[in-house]
Motif scaffolding. Structure first.
Motif, short mmCIF file in Angstrom:
data_model
loop_
_atom_site.label_atom_id
_atom_site.label_comp_id
_atom_site.label_asym_id
_atom_site.label_seq_id
_atom_site.Cartn_x
_atom_site.Cartn_y
_atom_site.Cartn_z
N SER A 73 47.56 49.82 24.63
CA SER A 73 48.01 48.46 24.31
C SER A 73 49.36 48.56 23.62
N ASN A 99 51.70 43.65 23.62
CA ASN A 99 50.77 42.65 24.15
C ASN A 99 50.43 42.87 25.63
N ALA A 100 50.57 44.11 26.10
CA ALA A 100 50.20 44.44 27.47
C ALA A 100 49.25 45.64 27.47
#
Length: 383
Positions: free
Chosen positions: A79, A82-83
């Motif tokens: 992570s 935010n991906a």
């Protein structure tokens, strides 16, 4: 690949008597948190699970032909910003046939297949590799030779440096063939040379089998042994060439003190050349991060005095390392930062282990811009 794996397992089951075969497995959970300069924008979490199965057996009694194999599957879930990125990997970690024979006054040992291998320094070449290791040892002499090939390795599980002095990148997932090199190493050891001192010499070459033709050559000399009482030392130096050019050096000194049975103190110093006098920047074959700044630099152009405190008591192990990082890219020595690493392992039960590790790099030269901190938790269950 599935047919080949099935054929291999069938052959092993036919060759190995059931009574002599041992097998088991390992399941791990690993969670890592990293941050650059404690900024929320650079926080990263990396989680992974893995499962592996192993088996060992004797094809011929009396240690003449033994075998060991291990296969694993794992995934990484990362992570960042935010991906989420999901990366699955399968690997044949170990496939080794080995044995020993007494010849004349010495012992001949061999290992063939895929197994972990390391050079004298533990810094230049340290990884799993496909190859053959031959060793002949006598009380006063030991010699060994290794030849290998990297092209069938999973490039997602090894990190080898390219001609750009960066880790070879791989595209894909699960199993991606690695860059093709042929490592060759020749070593000689003279134990108890004088005053219980041991002398080693190792010559190694890593030949690029692809169009880049980026070859590397190393000559390592080491001397180690007792100083007085519980105090021991290890001194080594390596001279390296890239394509018979770019002459460089790596040297290390370690003093080990064993004051009591459960505590060890190590005083260490490392030098990896930059552009000094006749030397060019030192380059390893297997990637080796010198210190844990956010840039994760390779072992080159640095002087690093450091100290290790190691504690081992029954089922508990702990270590703490403090390192002063002095950059030495040219002729000026630069105080770059401080690096701290702490590790702890606790065998809760014979088959359950908990591991904790923490790393912090304090960047001085850039006023904290490259600070990095990480915390890792690992749980392993064997069966």
């Amino acid at each position: 690949m599935k047919k080949a794996a099935g054929l291999f397992i069938s052959i092993i089951l036919l060759l190995v008597p059931l009574s002599s075969m041992e097998w088991g497995g390992l399941i791990t959970e690993d969670l890592r948190y990293e941050t650059k300069n404690f900024s929320s924008e650079t926080n990263r979490i990396k989680q992974s699970n893995s499962a592996s199965l192993w088996m060992t057996g004797a094809l011929v009694p009396d240690g003449i032909i033994n075998f060991a194999a291990q296969a694993s599957g794992k995934y990484f879930l990362t992570s960042e910003n935010n991906a989420f990125v999901f990366t699955p990997i399968i690997n044949l970690d170990l496939l080794k046939f080995s044995g020993n024979l007494r010849i004349a006054e010495g012992m001949f040992n061999y290992s063939v297949g895929r197994f972990a291998i390391s050079d004298l320094t533990g810094k230049i070449f340290s990884q799993t590799n496909d190859g053959m290791l031959l060793k002949y040892s006598m009380p006063s002499f030991e010699a060994n030779a290794y030849i290998g090939y990297t092209g069938y390795l999973n490039g997602m599980t090894v990190a080898m440096l390219s001609n750009e002095h960066k880790v070879h990148t791989v595209d894909g997932s699960v199993y991606v063939m690695a860059h093709r090199y042929m490592p060759v190493c020749l070593s000689m050891e003279l134990p108890s040379l004088f005053l219980n001192q041991t002398f080693n010499v190792q010559l190694s070459g890593f030949f690029d089998m692809e169009e880049t033709k980026y070859n590397r050559y190393y000559g390592t000399f080491s001397l180690n042994g007792p100083i007085v009482g519980p105090v021991y030392y290890s001194l080594l130096t390596t001279f390296a060439l890239e394509n018979f050019d770019a002459f460089s050096n790596y040297s290390a000194l370690s003093i080990q003190i064993f004051p009591i049975s459960f505590f060890t103190l190590k005083l260490n110093a490392e030098y990896a050349s930059g552009n000094q006098l006749i030397f060019k920047p030192f380059v390893t074959f297997t990637s080796n991060t010198a210190y844990n700044s956010y840039l994760e630099p390779e072992l080159s152009g640095v002087i690093m005095p450091n100290v290790d405190f190691i504690f081992l008591w029954e089922r508990f192990y702990a270590s703490l390392n403090g390192k002063v990082v002095l950059g030495y890219p040219e002729n000026e020595i630069i105080f770059q930062g401080l690096n701290f690493t702490a590790n702890m392992y606790f065998n809760i039960f014979t088959d359950l282990q908990l591991g904790l590790s923490a790393i912090y790099y304090h960047d001085i030269i850039n006023a904290g811009e490259m600070n990095k901190a990480s915390l890792n938790v690992n749980v392993s269950l064997s069966f």
